[in-house]
Design an enzyme around this catalytic site. Structure first.
Site, PDB file in Angstrom:
ATOM      1  N   LYS A  13       0.834  -1.212   0.000  1.00  0.00           N
ATOM      2  CA  LYS A  13       0.000   0.000   0.000  1.00  0.00           C
ATOM      3  C   LYS A  13       0.872   1.268   0.000  1.00  0.00           C
ATOM      4  CE  LYS A  13      -2.150  -1.099   3.907  1.00  0.00           C
ATOM      5  NZ  LYS A  13      -1.520  -2.391   4.275  1.00  0.00           N
ATOM      6  N   ARG A  92      -9.452   0.367   9.175  1.00  0.00           N
ATOM      7  CA  ARG A  92      -9.012  -1.005   9.456  1.00  0.00           C
ATOM      8  C   ARG A  92     -10.078  -1.801  10.198  1.00  0.00           C
ATOM      9  NH1 ARG A  92      -3.097   0.384   9.292  1.00  0.00           N
ATOM     10  NH2 ARG A  92      -1.928  -1.549   9.350  1.00  0.00           N
ATOM     11  N   ARG A 131      11.947  -5.715   4.995  1.00  0.00           N
ATOM     12  CA  ARG A 131      11.714  -4.299   4.678  1.00  0.00           C
ATOM     13  C   ARG A 131      12.631  -3.380   5.493  1.00  0.00           C
ATOM     14  NH1 ARG A 131       5.632  -2.229   4.772  1.00  0.00           N
ATOM     15  NH2 ARG A 131       5.665  -2.846   6.959  1.00  0.00           N
ATOM     16  N   ARG A 164      11.535  -1.162  10.971  1.00  0.00           N
ATOM     17  CA  ARG A 164      10.470  -0.772  11.892  1.00  0.00           C
ATOM     18  C   ARG A 164      10.407  -1.732  13.070  1.00  0.00           C
ATOM     19  NH1 ARG A 164       5.083   0.191   8.349  1.00  0.00           N
ATOM     20  NH2 ARG A 164       4.266  -0.961  10.131  1.00  0.00           N
ATOM     21  N   ARG A 175      -0.105  -9.088  13.316  1.00  0.00           N
ATOM     22  CA  ARG A 175      -0.708  -8.060  12.447  1.00  0.00           C
ATOM     23  C   ARG A 175      -1.533  -8.726  11.348  1.00  0.00           C
ATOM     24  NH1 ARG A 175       4.583  -5.059  10.940  1.00  0.00           N
ATOM     25  NH2 ARG A 175       3.324  -3.824   9.515  1.00  0.00           N
TER      26      ARG A 175
HETATM   27  P1  AMP Z   1       1.001   0.492   9.106  1.00  0.00           P
HETATM   28  O1  AMP Z   1       2.094   1.495   8.987  1.00  0.00           O
HETATM   29  O2  AMP Z   1      -0.211   0.844   8.300  1.00  0.00           O
HETATM   30  O3  AMP Z   1       1.471  -0.915   8.882  1.00  0.00           O
HETATM   31  O4  AMP Z   1       0.518   0.550  10.644  1.00  0.00           O
HETATM   32  C1  AMP Z   1       1.389   0.230  11.696  1.00  0.00           C
HETATM   33  C2  AMP Z   1       0.604   0.070  12.982  1.00  0.00           C
HETATM   34  O5  AMP Z   1      -0.045   1.312  13.304  1.00  0.00           O
HETATM   35  C3  AMP Z   1      -0.512  -0.956  12.954  1.00  0.00           C
HETATM   36  O6  AMP Z   1      -0.039  -2.281  13.181  1.00  0.00           O
HETATM   37  C4  AMP Z   1      -1.398  -0.447  14.091  1.00  0.00           C
HETATM   38  O7  AMP Z   1      -0.823  -0.752  15.347  1.00  0.00           O
HETATM   39  C5  AMP Z   1      -1.309   1.067  13.919  1.00  0.00           C
HETATM   40  N1  AMP Z   1      -2.359   1.556  12.995  1.00  0.00           N
HETATM   41  C6  AMP Z   1      -2.176   2.112  11.773  1.00  0.00           C
HETATM   42  N2  AMP Z   1      -3.343   2.445  11.226  1.00  0.00           N
HETATM   43  C7  AMP Z   1      -4.304   2.097  12.111  1.00  0.00           C
HETATM   44  C8  AMP Z   1      -5.716   2.153  12.109  1.00  0.00           C
HETATM   45  N3  AMP Z   1      -6.403   2.639  11.063  1.00  0.00           N
HETATM   46  N4  AMP Z   1      -6.379   1.704  13.204  1.00  0.00           N
HETATM   47  C9  AMP Z   1      -5.706   1.208  14.259  1.00  0.00           C
HETATM   48  N5  AMP Z   1      -4.374   1.085  14.324  1.00  0.00           N
HETATM   49  C10 AMP Z   1      -3.666   1.533  13.256  1.00  0.00           C
END
Ligand code: AMP
Length: 218
Positions: A13, A92, A131, A164, A175
């Site tokens: 994404k 989400r 990554r 990360r 996740r």
């Molecule tokens: P991402 O960078 O999109 O992979 O998000 C990393 C982490 O941020 C996720 O595993 C969640 O812990 C938190 N996170 C990101 N977006 C959301 C969301 N829309 N709702 C809840 N937690 C989120």
């Protein structure tokens, strides 16, 4: 045009969002990036979000939804020439999707397309654990599939790359489980609304971008 990028962690994404921003008039709202920015600046939101993120759990909706609207309203106010808004990593959950529908309606707007990344689980774990990201400019690399020219250094801005905190195998599995149990229901939610477009997330970033442009006609 408001577009949601929907798919499991590691589906590509963020990579697609970066390509769209490089090539089109687009701006991205990435909730994960907003949380990471708050963590590195040690804000109260960052401290609260970190607890959940380090385990791979979802940050509660009450900490998430408002910051999306703050970002969206700022974009609308400042960058009216950006004609694509990309929601990356949001919504989400069904509750977040309902909050998004409601807020869009209140603003006289709508979600135009939802781009769903169709991809097998085995690919995700390999992609995520390899990554590496640039903490300065957000560029992403992969130690095997897309290595930087100089090991450990960002091609774009020369900053030292990092892994990360939540990109380790154990957290990734959580996740993915959370994606399956809470987020994947959104596929049908948006299919029923007739705005879901599927793309093959196993393809290269260039192919994914091409499929995106073809299917959306942008
Ligand atoms: P991402 O960078 O999109 O992979 O998000 C990393 C982490 O941020 C996720 O595993 C969640 O812990 C938190 N996170 C990101 N977006 C959301 C969301 N829309 N709702 C809840 N937690 C989120």
């Amino acid at each position: 045009m408001n577009i949601i990028l929907l798919g499991p962690p590691g589906a590509g994404k963020g990579t697609l969002a970066n390509k769209i921003k490089e090539n089109k008039n687009a701006v991205q709202i990435a909730t994960g990036d907003i949380f990471r920015y708050n963590i590195s600046n040690e804000t109260e939101l960052g401290l609260r979000a970190k607890e959940y993120m380090d385990k791979g759990d979802l940050v509660p909706d009450e900490l998430t939804v408002d910051l999306v609207w703050d970002a969206f309203d700022k974009i609308e106010k400042n960058n009216s020439q950006d004609n694509i808004v990309l929601f990356d990593g949001f919504p989400r959950t069904i509750d977040q999707a309902s909050a998004l529908d409601k807020g869009m309606e209140e603003r006289g707007q709508q979600i135009d397309h939802v781009v769903y990344f169709d991809i097998d689980e085995e690919i995700l774990i390999h992609r995520i654990t390899g990554r590496r990201v640039c903490p300065n400019c957000g560029a992403t690399f992969h130690i095997e599939n897309n290595p930087p020219k100089l090991e450990g250094i960002c091609d774009v801005c020369g900053t030292k790359l990092i892994q990360r905190n939540d990109d380790n195998e154990e957290t990734v599995k959580n996740r993915i489980d959370i994606y399956k149990s809470q987020t994947s229901v959104l596929i049908d939610y948006y299919k029923d609304k007739g705005i879901l477009i599927s793309i093959d997330g196993a393809n290269s970033p260039e192919e994914v971008f091409e499929e995106f442009c073809d299917k959306l006609g942008v």
